[in-house]
Each structure stands twice: as C-alpha cells, then as structure tokens.
Design an enzyme around this catalytic site. Structure first.
Site, PDB file in Angstrom:
ATOM      1  N   ARG A 125       0.650  -1.368   0.136  1.00  0.00           N
ATOM      2  CA  ARG A 125      -0.022   0.108   0.116  1.00  0.00           C
ATOM      3  C   ARG A 125       0.817   1.274   0.002  1.00  0.00           C
ATOM      4  NH1 ARG A 125      -2.474  -3.224   3.791  1.00  0.00           N
ATOM      5  NH2 ARG A 125      -4.622  -3.722   2.904  1.00  0.00           N
ATOM      6  N   LYS A 147       2.148  11.515 -11.444  1.00  0.00           N
ATOM      7  CA  LYS A 147       1.279  10.428 -12.238  1.00  0.00           C
ATOM      8  C   LYS A 147       2.132   8.952 -12.322  1.00  0.00           C
ATOM      9  CE  LYS A 147      -1.597  13.248 -15.032  1.00  0.00           C
ATOM     10  NZ  LYS A 147      -1.935  13.603 -16.611  1.00  0.00           N
ATOM     11  N   GLU A 189       8.994  19.168 -25.333  1.00  0.00           N
ATOM     12  CA  GLU A 189       8.040  19.549 -24.279  1.00  0.00           C
ATOM     13  C   GLU A 189       8.569  20.848 -23.629  1.00  0.00           C
ATOM     14  OE1 GLU A 189       5.591  17.928 -23.315  1.00  0.00           O
ATOM     15  OE2 GLU A 189       5.640  15.834 -23.954  1.00  0.00           O
ATOM     16  N   LYS A 231       6.323  23.095 -14.980  1.00  0.00           N
ATOM     17  CA  LYS A 231       5.412  22.011 -14.597  1.00  0.00           C
ATOM     18  C   LYS A 231       4.895  22.124 -12.789  1.00  0.00           C
ATOM     19  CE  LYS A 231       4.214  17.486 -14.987  1.00  0.00           C
ATOM     20  NZ  LYS A 231       4.047  16.295 -15.649  1.00  0.00           N
ATOM     21  N   GLU A 241      -5.728  17.441 -11.692  1.00  0.00           N
ATOM     22  CA  GLU A 241      -5.972  17.497 -12.874  1.00  0.00           C
ATOM     23  C   GLU A 241      -7.615  17.653 -13.130  1.00  0.00           C
ATOM     24  OE1 GLU A 241      -4.699  14.183 -15.552  1.00  0.00           O
ATOM     25  OE2 GLU A 241      -4.121  15.736 -16.893  1.00  0.00           O
ATOM     26  N   ARG A 245      -4.373  22.181 -14.994  1.00  0.00           N
ATOM     27  CA  ARG A 245      -3.449  21.134 -15.589  1.00  0.00           C
ATOM     28  C   ARG A 245      -3.471  20.689 -16.873  1.00  0.00           C
ATOM     29  NH1 ARG A 245      -0.826  16.652 -11.416  1.00  0.00           N
ATOM     30  NH2 ARG A 245       0.387  15.413 -12.977  1.00  0.00           N
ATOM     31  N   ASN A 249      -1.161  19.712 -21.845  1.00  0.00           N
ATOM     32  CA  ASN A 249      -1.451  19.049 -22.837  1.00  0.00           C
ATOM     33  C   ASN A 249      -1.695  19.743 -24.149  1.00  0.00           C
ATOM     34  OD1 ASN A 249      -1.326  16.302 -21.729  1.00  0.00           O
ATOM     35  ND2 ASN A 249      -3.793  16.584 -21.202  1.00  0.00           N
ATOM     36  N   HIS A 252      -1.016  18.382 -27.563  1.00  0.00           N
ATOM     37  CA  HIS A 252      -1.122  16.697 -27.372  1.00  0.00           C
ATOM     38  C   HIS A 252      -2.410  16.144 -27.929  1.00  0.00           C
ATOM     39  CE1 HIS A 252       2.300  17.224 -24.710  1.00  0.00           C
ATOM     40  NE2 HIS A 252       2.308  16.034 -24.419  1.00  0.00           N
ATOM     41  N   HIS A 256      -1.425  12.952 -29.670  1.00  0.00           N
ATOM     42  CA  HIS A 256      -1.799  11.685 -29.498  1.00  0.00           C
ATOM     43  C   HIS A 256      -2.220  10.962 -30.419  1.00  0.00           C
ATOM     44  CE1 HIS A 256      -1.650  12.698 -24.670  1.00  0.00           C
ATOM     45  NE2 HIS A 256      -0.603  12.278 -25.178  1.00  0.00           N
ATOM     46  N   HIS A 269       6.993  10.381 -29.392  1.00  0.00           N
ATOM     47  CA  HIS A 269       6.056  11.217 -28.702  1.00  0.00           C
ATOM     48  C   HIS A 269       6.175  12.779 -28.721  1.00  0.00           C
ATOM     49  CE1 HIS A 269       3.096  12.737 -25.747  1.00  0.00           C
ATOM     50  NE2 HIS A 269       4.053  13.333 -25.111  1.00  0.00           N
TER      51      HIS A 269
HETATM   52  N1  LIG Z   1       3.759  10.213 -15.428  1.00  0.00           N
HETATM   53  C1  LIG Z   1       4.040  11.347 -16.246  1.00  0.00           C
HETATM   54  O1  LIG Z   1       3.460  12.290 -15.931  1.00  0.00           O
HETATM   55  C2  LIG Z   1       4.235  11.109 -17.793  1.00  0.00           C
HETATM   56  C3  LIG Z   1       4.538  12.264 -18.677  1.00  0.00           C
HETATM   57  C4  LIG Z   1       4.892  12.136 -19.841  1.00  0.00           C
HETATM   58  C5  LIG Z   1       5.280  10.847 -20.340  1.00  0.00           C
HETATM   59  N2  LIG Z   1       5.085   9.624 -19.467  1.00  0.00           N
HETATM   60  C6  LIG Z   1       5.529   8.276 -19.857  1.00  0.00           C
HETATM   61  O2  LIG Z   1       6.854   8.476 -20.063  1.00  0.00           O
HETATM   62  C7  LIG Z   1       7.139   7.290 -20.997  1.00  0.00           C
HETATM   63  C8  LIG Z   1       8.054   7.939 -21.910  1.00  0.00           C
HETATM   64  O3  LIG Z   1       9.471   8.268 -21.400  1.00  0.00           O
HETATM   65  P1  LIG Z   1      10.716   8.462 -22.142  1.00  0.00           P
HETATM   66  O4  LIG Z   1      10.609   9.505 -23.095  1.00  0.00           O
HETATM   67  O5  LIG Z   1      11.461   9.093 -21.221  1.00  0.00           O
HETATM   68  O6  LIG Z   1      11.260   7.290 -22.465  1.00  0.00           O
HETATM   69  P2  LIG Z   1      11.914   5.633 -22.172  1.00  0.00           P
HETATM   70  O7  LIG Z   1      11.640   5.905 -20.714  1.00  0.00           O
HETATM   71  O8  LIG Z   1      11.410   4.503 -22.828  1.00  0.00           O
HETATM   72  O9  LIG Z   1      13.407   6.197 -22.261  1.00  0.00           O
HETATM   73  C9  LIG Z   1      13.871   6.312 -23.542  1.00  0.00           C
HETATM   74  C10 LIG Z   1      15.176   5.432 -24.116  1.00  0.00           C
HETATM   75  O10 LIG Z   1      16.259   6.256 -23.682  1.00  0.00           O
HETATM   76  C11 LIG Z   1      17.002   5.306 -23.109  1.00  0.00           C
HETATM   77  N3  LIG Z   1      17.717   6.306 -22.047  1.00  0.00           N
HETATM   78  C12 LIG Z   1      17.174   6.826 -21.086  1.00  0.00           C
HETATM   79  N4  LIG Z   1      18.047   7.570 -20.306  1.00  0.00           N
HETATM   80  C13 LIG Z   1      19.207   7.475 -21.020  1.00  0.00           C
HETATM   81  C14 LIG Z   1      20.430   8.019 -21.122  1.00  0.00           C
HETATM   82  N5  LIG Z   1      20.835   8.963 -20.083  1.00  0.00           N
HETATM   83  N6  LIG Z   1      21.486   7.886 -21.826  1.00  0.00           N
HETATM   84  C15 LIG Z   1      21.106   6.944 -22.713  1.00  0.00           C
HETATM   85  N7  LIG Z   1      20.022   6.226 -23.061  1.00  0.00           N
HETATM   86  C16 LIG Z   1      19.186   6.442 -22.151  1.00  0.00           C
HETATM   87  C17 LIG Z   1      16.127   4.280 -22.309  1.00  0.00           C
HETATM   88  O11 LIG Z   1      16.952   3.050 -21.896  1.00  0.00           O
HETATM   89  C18 LIG Z   1      15.061   3.998 -23.381  1.00  0.00           C
HETATM   90  O12 LIG Z   1      15.481   3.133 -24.500  1.00  0.00           O
HETATM   91  C19 LIG Z   1       5.911   7.073 -21.641  1.00  0.00           C
HETATM   92  O13 LIG Z   1       5.652   5.562 -20.994  1.00  0.00           O
HETATM   93  C20 LIG Z   1       4.847   8.080 -21.269  1.00  0.00           C
HETATM   94  O14 LIG Z   1       3.675   7.577 -21.179  1.00  0.00           O
HETATM   95  C21 LIG Z   1       4.434   9.977 -18.157  1.00  0.00           C
HETATM   96 ZN   LIG Z   2       4.023  15.166 -23.528  1.00  0.00          ZN
END
Ligand SMILES: NC(=O)c1ccc[n+]([C@@H]2O[C@H](COP(=O)([O-])OP(=O)(O)OC[C@H]3O[C@@H](n4cnc5c(N)ncnc54)[C@H](O)[C@@H]3O)[C@@H](O)[C@H]2O)c1
Ligand SMILES: [Zn+2]
Length: 364
Positions: A125, A147, A189, A231, A241, A245, A249, A252, A256, A269
């Site tokens: 939990r 999130k 972003e 942010k 949200e 907030r 987006n 987006h 999306h 993305h």
């Molecule tokens: N929680 C939220 O508010 C929120 C907001 C936006 C996106 N997201 C989520 O985030 C995810 C996308 O995240 P992302 O764009 O960071 O992609 P990711 O986490 O898949 O990372 C991208 C790639 O880069 C590599 N990598 C990461 N850091 C590195 C570094 N310093 N050097 C070399 N390689 C590196 C990783 O191994 C991976 O292959 C999605 O699942 C999306 O839904 C969440």
């Molecule tokens: Zn985004």
C-alpha cells in the site's frame, strides 16, 4: 552541494517534495535521502544499458550514505510498461524483504519512472519512492506531478495512481549519452513549457539554438530548471487534474492522435507533440486567437531544433477518424488548448471537427 545544485520545491495539498537539479547532483543523492528516510534498504530500478553506464555511480552514492542496494533491471521500451512487469517486481521486492521503510529509486526515463512509481504506490500500500530521471522528457515532465502507471491492452496508462515521489534527483550529466531522437523529444516538451507559461524561457530557446543543439551544460541547466518550474507551478495549482493542468496537454490532442493513427511506430512522442503544437497554432490563428506572427515564432523554433511541423504518409481523414473517437470529442466538437500569445494559452476551447478538417487540408 556542487555549485550548480539547485533545489526547486513542489508544495501542493497532495504533494510535497524537492527537485534537486544540476550537474553532478547524483553524488549527494544518498546523503539527501538519508536525511528524511528512516530505512537503509534501497531498490534501484532501471534498464541494463543505463545500469552499465551509471549503475556504479548511483549505487556508490547510496552506499556511502549507508544504504544497501538491490538492483532491479527491466528491459527497455514502452512494451515493458505492463502489469506483468509490475507483478515480477512485486515478487522481487517481496523475495528481497522490501518493507515500508525501503525506498524504490526509479533510475531512467518515463517508462522506468511510471512503472517504478506504480509499483511503489501499490507494494504494501505504498513505500517511499524517488525519481532519478535520465531522459530530457523525464527531467522536465514525467518525473514531476505524481502520475504513475502501466499500459493495458485496451489503453495506454490505463492502470495507475497519483503517487508523488519523496524527492526528484535530476542530474544533467546523464544527458550526455542520450540518443539524439530522445533528446529532441524532450526539447519539444520544453518548447511547450515556454509556449504555455513562460515567454522568457521561449525567448531563451530562440537565443540559444546552437548551444542547445550542442547540449551546452549551462544552457541546458537553465532550460531544464525553467521548464521544471512551469510544470511545478501548474501542478501546484491543480494537483489532481481538475482544471488548469490541462494546459500541459497543449499540442497533445493532435499529437496523441498522430501516435495512435501510426501505431506508435512512426513518430516519437515529442515529434508528434511538435506537429500537434504547430497545427494547433495554425488553428488558433484561423480562429483569431493569435496573430500569424505568434504562430510563425513557434514554427521557427520547432524547425530550428529539427522538430517536424507537419506530417506525411498519413491520411488526414484517418487522423480525424481517430480524433472523432477520442473520448474528449462530444457531438463532433473537440476541446483544444489554443494559443493566444507565446506564454499564454486558453484551455478547453470548443472546435468543430470540420474546422479542423479544413485546417488539416491546408497545412498537413
Ligand atoms: N507520468 C507522467 O506524468 C508522464 C508524462 C509524460 C510521459 N510519460 C511516460 O513516459 C514514457 C516515455 O518516457 P521517455 O521518453 O523518457 O522514454 P523511455 O523511458 O522509454 O526512455 C527512452 C530510451 O532512452 C534510454 N535512455 C534513457 N536515459 C538515457 C541516457 N541518459 N542515456 C542513454 N540512454 C538513455 C532508455 O533506456 C530508453 O531506451 C511513456 O511511457 C509515457 O507514457 C509519463
Ligand atoms: Zn507529452
């Protein structure tokens, strides 16, 4: 603390934590955490490649502050962000004796952060959770705001929880190894942050395009700090949200739809969001929310940083179909965040789908 170590505080009714930003802040991660975490057992969640590059440094920082460190490695990629991976992690935590005093440190991009946060939120939990973002996107976006979640066959991020981290440790030196495409994804972003709420950040980007392309550490530090501040301001105002907030987006809705219409394969993305921002700027211009000059300013920055402003290889009708099925579309009317000026947007403006259709015919 190193000279570039800055602390940005996030304080809302539901979330209170510090975001440590700078070059080399990872060195003091362990001592920072030891100040407020009672336990000394840490679980380091990451990917094999990242652990190979930085695992020793992160582990050393934690160990020097008295933590024992268990490493949990999950494969890279969005397809890992599943309930099955979460279930495997629960097993691992239980087998290693994780308890409510243990801390889970998510070391990676948004994938690791989202799944790590979800596991921390639900194991026993809720156990303490720390974000150590390594992608530009995770630094300015996904590590902040609480999130967390995993994907389901029937929807992206369908299962999840709001679960704030206890701290965020954003070390800019990790960006040195980030692949170019991932880097540009984060830039998209950051541009968005400037457009929605910080005209000075946007002007700073305009003035430092070359340094940004070169990943100049000083310039990146400023960009990241200011984008985080945007942010944080928005999340503090609307932690769950309910209203404002939504401006995060910006770009987006179309973004999306583009990702979905191309089965998440054609655009990253950030690229999809860049196209979304460009098109929604034209939409804002067409509806007299902003001047053509404002729109052109956004286009110029996106193009200077080699982000796309239009799509190819996809039929506009297909894209509209996806948008028409979006849960935000009611009776053929969609809600958009529209651009008024750089640094100022209006949210939830109603736009008929046929207006959008005309726009796509002209600009896409
Ligand atoms: N929680 C939220 O508010 C929120 C907001 C936006 C996106 N997201 C989520 O985030 C995810 C996308 O995240 P992302 O764009 O960071 O992609 P990711 O986490 O898949 O990372 C991208 C790639 O880069 C590599 N990598 C990461 N850091 C590195 C570094 N310093 N050097 C070399 N390689 C590196 C990783 O191994 C991976 O292959 C999605 O699942 C999306 O839904 C969440
Ligand atoms: Zn985004």
């Amino acid at each position: 603390m190193t000279p570039s170590h800055r602390v940005i505080e996030l304080r809302s009714d539901t979330e209170q934590y510090d975001i440590h930003v700078g070059q080399g802040v990872i060195v003091s991660l362990g001592t920072q955490l030891a100040e407020f975490l009672p336990g000394r057992k840490a679980f380091l969640l990451s990917h094999p490649g990242l652990l190979q590059l930085y695992g020793d440094a992160v582990t050393a920082s934690l160990q020097e502050a008295g933590f024992t460190v268990e490493t949990c490695s999950i494969p890279e990629g969005e397809t890992t962000k599943t309930l099955q991976t979460a279930a495997d992690l629960f097993t691992r935590l239980a087998q290693c004796g994780a308890d409510r005093q243990s801390v889970l440190c998510a070391f990676g991009g948004g994938v690791v952060g989202d799944i790590g946060g979800f596991v921390a939120a639900t194991y026993m939990r809720g156990i303490p959770f720390v974000q150590i973002p390594t992608t530009l996107l995770a630094m300015v976006d996904s590590s902040i705001g609480g999130k967390t979640g995993v994907n389901h066959d029937l929807g992206k991020n369908l299962i999840g929880a709001f679960y704030p981290p206890r701290a965020v440790c954003t070390d800019i030196t990790f960006l040195g190894s980030l692949p170019e495409r991932e880097y540009r994804c984060g830039l998209s972003e950051i541009i968005k942050a400037g457009v929605i709420d910080d005209v000075e950040l946007f002007a700073f980007i305009e003035a430092h395009v070359e340094a940004i392309r070169q990943r100049d550490a000083q310039v990146l530090t400023t960009l990241i700090e200011r984008a985080i501040a945007v942010k944080v301001r928005v999340v503090q105002e609307d932690p769950t949200e309910q209203g404002i907030r939504a401006i995060l987006n910006f770009g987006h809705t179309i973004g999306h739809a583009l990702e979905a219409a191309t089965a998440y394969e054609q655009y990253s993305h950030g690229e999809a969001v860049a196209i979304g921002m460009a098109l929604v700027a034209r939409l804002s211009e067409a509806l007299d929310y902003c001047t053509p000059a404002v729109c052109n300013r956004l286009y110029a920055v996106l193009e200077a940083l080699e982000l796309p402003v239009t799509y190819t290889d996809i039929d506009s009708q297909d894209l509209l179909e996806v948008m028409a099925h979006d849960k935000k579309t009611v009776n053929g009317v969609m809600r958009f965040i529209l651009l008024q000026d750089i640094g100022s947007v209006v949210y939830r403006q109603e736009v008929p789908l046929d207006t959008l259709q005309g726009l796509l015919a002209q600009y896409a």
